[in-house]
Write an enzyme that holds these catalytic residues in place. Structure first.
Site, mmCIF file in Angstrom:
data_model
loop_
_atom_site.group_PDB
_atom_site.id
_atom_site.type_symbol
_atom_site.label_atom_id
_atom_site.label_comp_id
_atom_site.label_asym_id
_atom_site.label_seq_id
_atom_site.Cartn_x
_atom_site.Cartn_y
_atom_site.Cartn_z
ATOM 1 N N SER A 7 24.258 24.509 88.550
ATOM 2 C CA SER A 7 23.108 23.600 88.571
ATOM 3 C C SER A 7 23.429 22.200 88.068
ATOM 4 O O SER A 7 22.686 21.260 88.333
ATOM 5 C CB SER A 7 21.958 24.180 87.741
ATOM 6 O OG SER A 7 22.381 24.407 86.403
ATOM 7 N N ASP A 297 15.115 19.531 80.586
ATOM 8 C CA ASP A 297 14.313 20.753 80.576
ATOM 9 C C ASP A 297 14.806 21.813 79.599
ATOM 10 O O ASP A 297 14.368 22.958 79.654
ATOM 11 C CB ASP A 297 14.266 21.362 81.990
ATOM 12 C CG ASP A 297 15.641 21.808 82.478
ATOM 13 O OD1 ASP A 297 16.647 21.503 81.803
ATOM 14 O OD2 ASP A 297 15.718 22.470 83.534
ATOM 15 N N HIS A 300 19.254 21.376 81.286
ATOM 16 C CA HIS A 300 19.886 20.320 82.076
ATOM 17 C C HIS A 300 19.575 18.946 81.487
ATOM 18 O O HIS A 300 18.533 18.761 80.851
ATOM 19 C CB HIS A 300 19.402 20.386 83.524
ATOM 20 C CG HIS A 300 19.539 21.737 84.136
ATOM 21 N ND1 HIS A 300 18.468 22.614 84.234
ATOM 22 C CD2 HIS A 300 20.619 22.377 84.649
ATOM 23 C CE1 HIS A 300 18.888 23.742 84.795
ATOM 24 N NE2 HIS A 300 20.180 23.620 85.050
#
Length: 348
Positions: A7, A297, A300
Site C-alpha cells: 500500500s 490514517d 500510511h
C-alpha cells in the site's frame, strides 16, 4: 520504471481487486480533484513524486483500465506480503487482504514483458535502462505476525526468505527499499501502549518493532552487498527508508508537521486511531490540516510526509543510479539534517 510493493506504493491495483477496499473510499484521495484512486493517502504517494521528479508521467496500475505502460508499470498491491499466503500459513500467520504477493507481482511483470518482447535478448535490451523499485516489501509479513501475536523470535526466521524474494528479480538498475520504523506507526503505538513490557523511544515509538526493522534492514543490506559482488555490472541500491523516516521525525517541526503520531483521518483513542473505526469507514472524518500531520490514517503517511521523504530518498539515490538521461530537476542532491532552508523546500 517498475514498482513492486504494497500500500505504500499502490496507485490503484487493490481497488480493482476489491472495489470496496478501505483506501478506495472517501476521504482517501481528498487532495485529488477526482477523489479516491486507491492510493492509501490523502494525495500523492512517494512513487508519484519519484516519477514526477524523473520527468515521466505517473505510473499506471497494472490491473487498471488504462494500459498505456510506455513509461513503466506499478505492480504494487495494498496489503500484499512478500511471502505467499501458503508460506505465511505455515508460520500460523493469516493473510486476509490479498493473494498478490511479491511472487505474483513478478509473474505479472513476466506476462507484461511477453506482450512486448519475443526473446530473452529483446527483453534484456528493453530493460537495460529501466529502473526497478522493489518495496516496501516485508513490512506486511512482519506486521501481520506482530499484530497476530506471533513470537518475534519466530518472525526473525522469516527474514532470509523475505530478503531472497526481494533480490531475486534481477534487472540492470534496482532500488531495494528497506523497512520503515514501523514501531512509529500510530497503529503500532496504539496496539502496544497498554503493555507494561513494551518500551518506547524518545518519539514514543515501539522499540521492539523498530529493533526488528533494523534487524531486517541489516540482513537486506548484507544480501544486496553479496548480490552486487556477484553482479558488478548491475546497479543495486539500498533505499534507506528507515533513516529517511527518522530524519523527518527529527525535523518535523521545521517542515510545519506538528503531529508526528496523532492521526489525521481517524477517530477515538489518544492518537485518533481506532482499529474498529478506521479512515474510510462511515462517519470517520479527516482533519482540516493534513499538512501538519505525518500520519494520514494511522498506517500510511500523509501526502506532505510522502513528499518530504521522497526528497531525502531522491537526494540519496538518484545520483548513484548512473542514469544520465534522467533529469531530476525538482530536487536538491543533498541531505539536510538540521533546520530546513528556503532552498530545501522550494519544491513544496
Amino acid at each position: 520504471m517498475y514498482q513492486f510493493g504494497d500500500s505504500i506504493s499502490d496507485t490503484g491495483n487493490k481497488i480493482v481487486e476489491d472495489p470496496f477496499t478501505q483506501c478506495g473510499r472517501p476521504p482517501f484521495g481528498e487532495s485529488f480533484s477526482l477523489g479516491p484512486s486507491g492510493r492509501c493517502s490523502n494525495g500523492f504517494l512517494m512513487i508519484d513524486y519519484i516519477a514526477l521528479g524523473a520527468g515521466i508521467p505517473l505510473l499506471k496500475p497494472y490491473l487498471g483500465v488504462d494500459k498505456d505502460f510506455s513509461n513503466g508499470v506499478d505492480f504494487a498491491v495494498s496489503g500484499s506480503a512478500t511471502l505467499s499466503a501458503i508460506m505465511l500459513s505455515k508460520r500460523n500467520i493469516i493473510q486476509k487482504s490479498t493473494n498478490s504477493s511479491f511472487g505474483k507481482q513478478v509473474d505479472r511483470l513476466i506476462t507484461h514483458l511477453t506482450t512486448i518482447c519475443n526473446s530473452k535478448i529483446a527483453t534484456r535490451e528493453y530493460l537495460k535502462d529501466a529502473l526497478f523499485i522493489i518495496g516496501e516489501m516485508g513490512g506486511n509479513d512482519y506486521n501481520y505476525a506482530f499484530l497476530q501475536g506471533t513470537n518475534p523470535d519466530e518472525i526473525h526466521e522469516m527474514v532470509p526468505e523475505v530478503v531472497q524474494s526481494i533480490i531475486d528479480l534481477g534487472g540492470a538498475k534496482i532500488i531495494v527499499q528497506g523497512s520503515f520504523p514501523f514501531g512509529c506507526y500510530p497503529v503500532s503505538v496504539t496496539t502496544y501502549q497498554s503493555s507494561n513490557t513494551t518500551t518506547s523511544d524518545k518519539y514514543q515509538c515501539v522499540e521492539l518493532m523498530n529493533r526488528f526493522a533494523v534487524f531486517h534492514n541489516e540482513h537486506l543490506q548484507n544480501a544486496i552487498t553479496t548480490l552486487q559482488d556477484e553482479y558488478p555490472h548491475i546497479v543495486i541500491l539500498y533505499g534507506d527508508y528507515y533513516n529517511a523516516y527518522q530524519w523527518l521525525l527529527e525535523n518535523a517541526a521545521y517542515f510545519g508537521i506538528t503531529s508526528t503520531l496523532r492521526v489525521c483521518c481517524g477517530t477515538g483513542g489518544i492518537l485518533n486511531y481506532n482499529n474498529e473505526r478506521r479512515c474510510g469507514d462511515p462517519g470517520v472524518l479527516s482533519c482540516q490540516d493534513s499538512d501538519t500531520h505525518l500520519s494520514w490514517d494511522g498506517i500510511h503517511m500523509s501526502q506532505k510526509a510522502n513528499h518530504l521523504i521522497t526528497q531525502w530518498i531522491v537526494a540519496d539515490l538518484f545520483p548513484k543510479l548512473k542514469c544520465d538521461h534522467l533529469q531530476i530537476s525538482n530536487y536538491q542532491y543533498k541531505h539536510n539534517y538540521g533546520p530546513c532552508t528556503d532552498e530545501d523546500v522550494d519544491f513544496l
